[in-house]
Scaffold this motif. Structure first.
Motif, PDB file in Angstrom:
ATOM      1  N   LEU A  67       3.357   4.744  -6.766  1.00 52.52           N
ATOM      2  CA  LEU A  67       1.985   4.660  -6.261  1.00 52.52           C
ATOM      3  C   LEU A  67       1.797   5.190  -4.842  1.00 52.52           C
ATOM      4  O   LEU A  67       0.726   5.715  -4.524  1.00 52.52           O
ATOM      5  CB  LEU A  67       1.478   3.218  -6.340  1.00 52.52           C
ATOM      6  CG  LEU A  67       1.340   2.630  -7.742  1.00 52.52           C
ATOM      7  CD1 LEU A  67       0.769   1.227  -7.665  1.00 52.52           C
ATOM      8  CD2 LEU A  67       0.488   3.510  -8.627  1.00 52.52           C
ATOM      9  N   TYR A  68       2.793   5.054  -3.983  1.00 56.46           N
ATOM     10  CA  TYR A  68       2.601   5.487  -2.596  1.00 56.46           C
ATOM     11  C   TYR A  68       2.173   6.957  -2.491  1.00 56.46           C
ATOM     12  O   TYR A  68       1.246   7.271  -1.739  1.00 56.46           O
ATOM     13  CB  TYR A  68       3.838   5.216  -1.734  1.00 56.46           C
ATOM     14  CG  TYR A  68       3.591   5.616  -0.309  1.00 56.46           C
ATOM     15  CD1 TYR A  68       2.897   4.762   0.549  1.00 56.46           C
ATOM     16  CD2 TYR A  68       3.979   6.866   0.170  1.00 56.46           C
ATOM     17  CE1 TYR A  68       2.626   5.144   1.856  1.00 56.46           C
ATOM     18  CE2 TYR A  68       3.704   7.245   1.465  1.00 56.46           C
ATOM     19  CZ  TYR A  68       3.024   6.390   2.309  1.00 56.46           C
ATOM     20  OH  TYR A  68       2.735   6.765   3.598  1.00 56.46           O
ATOM     21  N   PRO A  69       2.790   7.880  -3.233  1.00 60.38           N
ATOM     22  CA  PRO A  69       2.336   9.282  -3.135  1.00 60.38           C
ATOM     23  C   PRO A  69       0.888   9.493  -3.595  1.00 60.38           C
ATOM     24  O   PRO A  69       0.259  10.479  -3.214  1.00 60.38           O
ATOM     25  CB  PRO A  69       3.308  10.039  -4.046  1.00 60.38           C
ATOM     26  CG  PRO A  69       4.522   9.177  -4.108  1.00 60.38           C
ATOM     27  CD  PRO A  69       4.003   7.772  -4.047  1.00 60.38           C
ATOM     28  N   LEU A  70       0.357   8.580  -4.396  1.00 59.31           N
ATOM     29  CA  LEU A  70      -1.031   8.695  -4.849  1.00 59.31           C
ATOM     30  C   LEU A  70      -2.025   8.129  -3.839  1.00 59.31           C
ATOM     31  O   LEU A  70      -3.134   8.633  -3.700  1.00 59.31           O
ATOM     32  CB  LEU A  70      -1.228   7.973  -6.187  1.00 59.31           C
ATOM     33  CG  LEU A  70      -0.457   8.526  -7.382  1.00 59.31           C
ATOM     34  CD1 LEU A  70      -0.690   7.650  -8.605  1.00 59.31           C
ATOM     35  CD2 LEU A  70      -0.833   9.967  -7.652  1.00 59.31           C
ATOM     36  N   CYS A  71      -1.623   7.056  -3.136  1.00 58.25           N
ATOM     37  CA  CYS A  71      -2.572   6.373  -2.243  1.00 58.25           C
ATOM     38  C   CYS A  71      -2.261   6.548  -0.759  1.00 58.25           C
ATOM     39  O   CYS A  71      -3.133   6.351   0.078  1.00 58.25           O
ATOM     40  CB  CYS A  71      -2.634   4.888  -2.579  1.00 58.25           C
ATOM     41  SG  CYS A  71      -1.125   3.956  -2.199  1.00 58.25           S
ATOM     42  N   HIS A  72      -1.024   6.866  -0.412  1.00 55.55           N
ATOM     43  CA  HIS A  72      -0.580   7.015   0.985  1.00 55.55           C
ATOM     44  C   HIS A  72      -0.893   5.771   1.812  1.00 55.55           C
ATOM     45  O   HIS A  72      -1.265   5.865   2.981  1.00 55.55           O
ATOM     46  CB  HIS A  72      -1.187   8.264   1.633  1.00 55.55           C
ATOM     47  CG  HIS A  72      -0.821   9.514   0.913  1.00 55.55           C
ATOM     48  ND1 HIS A  72       0.422  10.087   1.033  1.00 55.55           N
ATOM     49  CD2 HIS A  72      -1.511  10.281   0.048  1.00 55.55           C
ATOM     50  CE1 HIS A  72       0.480  11.168   0.280  1.00 55.55           C
ATOM     51  NE2 HIS A  72      -0.681  11.308  -0.339  1.00 55.55           N
ATOM     52  N   LYS A  73      -0.743   4.604   1.187  1.00 58.13           N
ATOM     53  CA  LYS A  73      -0.952   3.326   1.864  1.00 58.13           C
ATOM     54  C   LYS A  73       0.270   2.449   1.647  1.00 58.13           C
ATOM     55  O   LYS A  73       0.797   2.377   0.543  1.00 58.13           O
ATOM     56  CB  LYS A  73      -2.160   2.580   1.280  1.00 58.13           C
ATOM     57  CG  LYS A  73      -3.480   3.207   1.548  1.00 58.13           C
ATOM     58  CD  LYS A  73      -4.581   2.348   0.937  1.00 58.13           C
ATOM     59  CE  LYS A  73      -5.931   2.994   1.104  1.00 58.13           C
ATOM     60  NZ  LYS A  73      -6.987   2.198   0.472  1.00 58.13           N
ATOM     61  N   PHE A  74       0.669   1.758   2.721  1.00 53.28           N
ATOM     62  CA  PHE A  74       1.715   0.754   2.565  1.00 53.28           C
ATOM     63  C   PHE A  74       1.120  -0.442   1.831  1.00 53.28           C
ATOM     64  O   PHE A  74      -0.007  -0.852   2.106  1.00 53.28           O
ATOM     65  CB  PHE A  74       2.262   0.300   3.930  1.00 53.28           C
ATOM     66  CG  PHE A  74       3.176  -0.884   3.786  1.00 53.28           C
ATOM     67  CD1 PHE A  74       4.494  -0.713   3.408  1.00 53.28           C
ATOM     68  CD2 PHE A  74       2.702  -2.163   3.991  1.00 53.28           C
ATOM     69  CE1 PHE A  74       5.331  -1.809   3.248  1.00 53.28           C
ATOM     70  CE2 PHE A  74       3.539  -3.267   3.838  1.00 53.28           C
ATOM     71  CZ  PHE A  74       4.851  -3.069   3.463  1.00 53.28           C
ATOM     72  N   PHE A  75       1.870  -0.995   0.894  1.00 52.97           N
ATOM     73  CA  PHE A  75       1.473  -2.255   0.258  1.00 52.97           C
ATOM     74  C   PHE A  75       2.733  -3.053  -0.029  1.00 52.97           C
ATOM     75  O   PHE A  75       3.799  -2.504  -0.275  1.00 52.97           O
ATOM     76  CB  PHE A  75       0.635  -2.020  -1.010  1.00 52.97           C
ATOM     77  CG  PHE A  75       1.301  -1.190  -2.075  1.00 52.97           C
ATOM     78  CD1 PHE A  75       2.012  -1.786  -3.108  1.00 52.97           C
ATOM     79  CD2 PHE A  75       1.215   0.188  -2.047  1.00 52.97           C
ATOM     80  CE1 PHE A  75       2.614  -1.023  -4.093  1.00 52.97           C
ATOM     81  CE2 PHE A  75       1.814   0.965  -3.032  1.00 52.97           C
ATOM     82  CZ  PHE A  75       2.520   0.359  -4.056  1.00 52.97           C
ATOM     83  N   GLY A  76       2.598  -4.345   0.030  1.00 57.48           N
ATOM     84  CA  GLY A  76       3.742  -5.234  -0.130  1.00 57.48           C
ATOM     85  C   GLY A  76       4.013  -5.607  -1.577  1.00 57.48           C
ATOM     86  O   GLY A  76       3.270  -5.239  -2.489  1.00 57.48           O
ATOM     87  N   PHE A  77       5.075  -6.368  -1.757  1.00 57.18           N
ATOM     88  CA  PHE A  77       5.485  -6.797  -3.090  1.00 57.18           C
ATOM     89  C   PHE A  77       4.396  -7.583  -3.819  1.00 57.18           C
ATOM     90  O   PHE A  77       4.260  -7.485  -5.029  1.00 57.18           O
ATOM     91  CB  PHE A  77       6.745  -7.667  -3.005  1.00 57.18           C
ATOM     92  CG  PHE A  77       7.976  -6.919  -2.605  1.00 57.18           C
ATOM     93  CD1 PHE A  77       8.578  -6.014  -3.463  1.00 57.18           C
ATOM     94  CD2 PHE A  77       8.546  -7.121  -1.359  1.00 57.18           C
ATOM     95  CE1 PHE A  77       9.723  -5.326  -3.111  1.00 57.18           C
ATOM     96  CE2 PHE A  77       9.696  -6.443  -0.988  1.00 57.18           C
ATOM     97  CZ  PHE A  77      10.287  -5.544  -1.856  1.00 57.18           C
TER      98      PHE A  77
END
Length: 125
Positions: A67-77
């Motif tokens: 998901l990170y390459p799609l949203c470019h946002k850090f998100f936690g577990f």
């Protein structure tokens, strides 16, 4: 010592994420509470708690990598909740919005495999 890569030519797949963890690696209890939701902890405590926690950790790592390459946002577990399904897979649900194409409650599957050495997880979006 070991590297993995996954690619696809399918136009139906937006993203792939993989993770590989050493089977038997110990997850401290304090980390379990940072990684898992309450329902995930309940599943872990049904048996083989450390193994199940490691499976969830690996699945969530593969989700982040997809998901990170799609949203470019850090998100936690805890931005994702996993529901165990039959056949070594989870139904995953986003608990936060990560963008217009990744709204809150977006659902997808995460598969995992276990052998005597590794736990392998694969997320396909």
């Amino acid at each position: 010592e070991l590297a993995l890569a996954v690619v696809t030519a399918s136009k139906n797949i937006l993203a792939l994420g993989i993770d590989l963890e050493l089977h038997g690696r110990e997850i401290p209890l304090k980390l379990e509470e940072r990684i898992c939701s309450k329902s995930e902890i309940e599943w872990c405590r049904l048996g083989q708690e450390n193994l199940r926690t490691l499976i969830i950790f690996s699945a969530k790592e593969s989700i982040y990598k997809a998901l990170y390459p799609l949203c470019h946002k850090f998100f936690g577990f805890k931005a994702v909740e996993l529901l165990p399904l039959a056949g070594e897979q989870f139904q995953a649900k986003l608990l936060v919005e990560l963008g217009p194409n990744l709204p809150r409650n977006y659902e997808f599957k995460v598969k995992y495999l276990i052998d005597s050495t590794y736990i392998f997880s694969l997320t396909i979006i």
